[in-house]
Design a protein around this motif. Structure first.
Motif, PDB file in Angstrom:
ATOM      1  N   SER A 123       0.824  -1.213   0.000  1.00  8.27           N
ATOM      2  CA  SER A 123       0.000   0.000   0.000  1.00  8.27           C
ATOM      3  C   SER A 123       0.855   1.258   0.000  1.00  8.27           C
ATOM      4  O   SER A 123       0.571   2.206  -0.729  1.00  8.27           O
ATOM      5  N   CYS A 124       1.873   1.281   0.806  1.00  6.82           N
ATOM      6  CA  CYS A 124       2.672   2.493   0.958  1.00  6.82           C
ATOM      7  C   CYS A 124       3.649   2.695  -0.204  1.00  6.82           C
ATOM      8  O   CYS A 124       3.926   3.832  -0.596  1.00  6.82           O
ATOM      9  N   ALA A 125       4.156   1.617  -0.742  1.00 11.54           N
ATOM     10  CA  ALA A 125       5.149   1.726  -1.816  1.00 11.54           C
ATOM     11  C   ALA A 125       4.531   2.151  -3.145  1.00 11.54           C
ATOM     12  O   ALA A 125       5.254   2.451  -4.088  1.00 11.54           O
ATOM     13  N   ARG A 126       3.223   2.176  -3.235  1.00 12.31           N
ATOM     14  CA  ARG A 126       2.592   2.629  -4.476  1.00 12.31           C
ATOM     15  C   ARG A 126       2.892   4.097  -4.754  1.00 12.31           C
ATOM     16  O   ARG A 126       2.975   4.500  -5.901  1.00 12.31           O
ATOM     17  N   CYS A 127       3.054   4.863  -3.676  1.00  9.55           N
ATOM     18  CA  CYS A 127       3.220   6.316  -3.851  1.00  9.55           C
ATOM     19  C   CYS A 127       4.615   6.836  -3.504  1.00  9.55           C
ATOM     20  O   CYS A 127       4.999   7.894  -3.982  1.00  9.55           O
ATOM     21  N   HIS A 128       5.331   6.142  -2.643  1.00  7.60           N
ATOM     22  CA  HIS A 128       6.638   6.653  -2.224  1.00  7.60           C
ATOM     23  C   HIS A 128       7.511   5.513  -1.732  1.00  7.60           C
ATOM     24  O   HIS A 128       7.050   4.385  -1.573  1.00  7.60           O
ATOM     25  N   LYS A 129       8.774   5.843  -1.475  1.00  7.01           N
ATOM     26  CA  LYS A 129       9.687   4.824  -0.964  1.00  7.01           C
ATOM     27  C   LYS A 129       9.292   4.432   0.445  1.00  7.01           C
ATOM     28  O   LYS A 129       8.694   5.229   1.181  1.00  7.01           O
ATOM     29  N   LEU A 130       9.615   3.214   0.806  1.00  6.43           N
ATOM     30  CA  LEU A 130       9.290   2.733   2.148  1.00  6.43           C
ATOM     31  C   LEU A 130      10.377   3.152   3.121  1.00  6.43           C
ATOM     32  O   LEU A 130      11.558   3.093   2.804  1.00  6.43           O
ATOM     33  N   TYR A 131       9.948   3.543   4.294  1.00  5.09           N
ATOM     34  CA  TYR A 131      10.882   3.881   5.352  1.00  5.09           C
ATOM     35  C   TYR A 131      11.045   2.690   6.278  1.00  5.09           C
ATOM     36  O   TYR A 131      10.097   1.946   6.519  1.00  5.09           O
ATOM     37  N   GLU A 132      12.243   2.504   6.769  1.00  3.97           N
ATOM     38  CA  GLU A 132      12.474   1.467   7.761  1.00  3.97           C
ATOM     39  C   GLU A 132      11.668   1.829   9.001  1.00  3.97           C
ATOM     40  O   GLU A 132      11.659   2.990   9.409  1.00  3.97           O
TER      41      GLU A 132
END
Length: 102
Positions: A55-64
């Motif tokens: 869900s989150c990676a669709r719009c931006h890079k994932l944060y640790e």
């Protein structure tokens, strides 16, 4: 006669060197509690990770998850829930996953 002995010796050495395996002694290790936490996820946490990744990676890079504290994650997740069109159950799953990684 000497040639046959040299050839036989060379062939024997070749076969012996190709046929021997050096084995590494097996060391039985049992993972500690912290290693298990870091590598194995329960099905609920795996679902939260999957939702976070997809869900989150669709719009931006994932944060640790460790990049922010639990208090810093709360407003971020609240803000992103609306943008990602996630329901409360999905957000709870993502939040549980992130909290488990801190």
């Amino acid at each position: 006669m000497k040639a046959k002995i040299l050839i036989l010796t060379a062939v024997t050495l070749l076969l012996v060197s190709c046929g021997t395996k050096k084995s590494v002694p097996a060391v039985a290790t049992t993972p500690t509690v912290t290693e298990t936490k870091a590598t194995e996820l329960t099905p609920e946490l795996a679902e939260g990770k999957n939702l976070y990744d997809n869900s989150c990676a669709r719009c931006h890079k994932l944060y640790e998850p460790k990049k922010f504290s639990q208090e810093e994650w709360k407003p971020i997740l609240t803000r992103m829930q609306k943008k990602a069109h996630l329901d409360d159950v999905q957000m709870a799953s993502i939040s549980n996953y992130i909290t488990s990684q801190l």
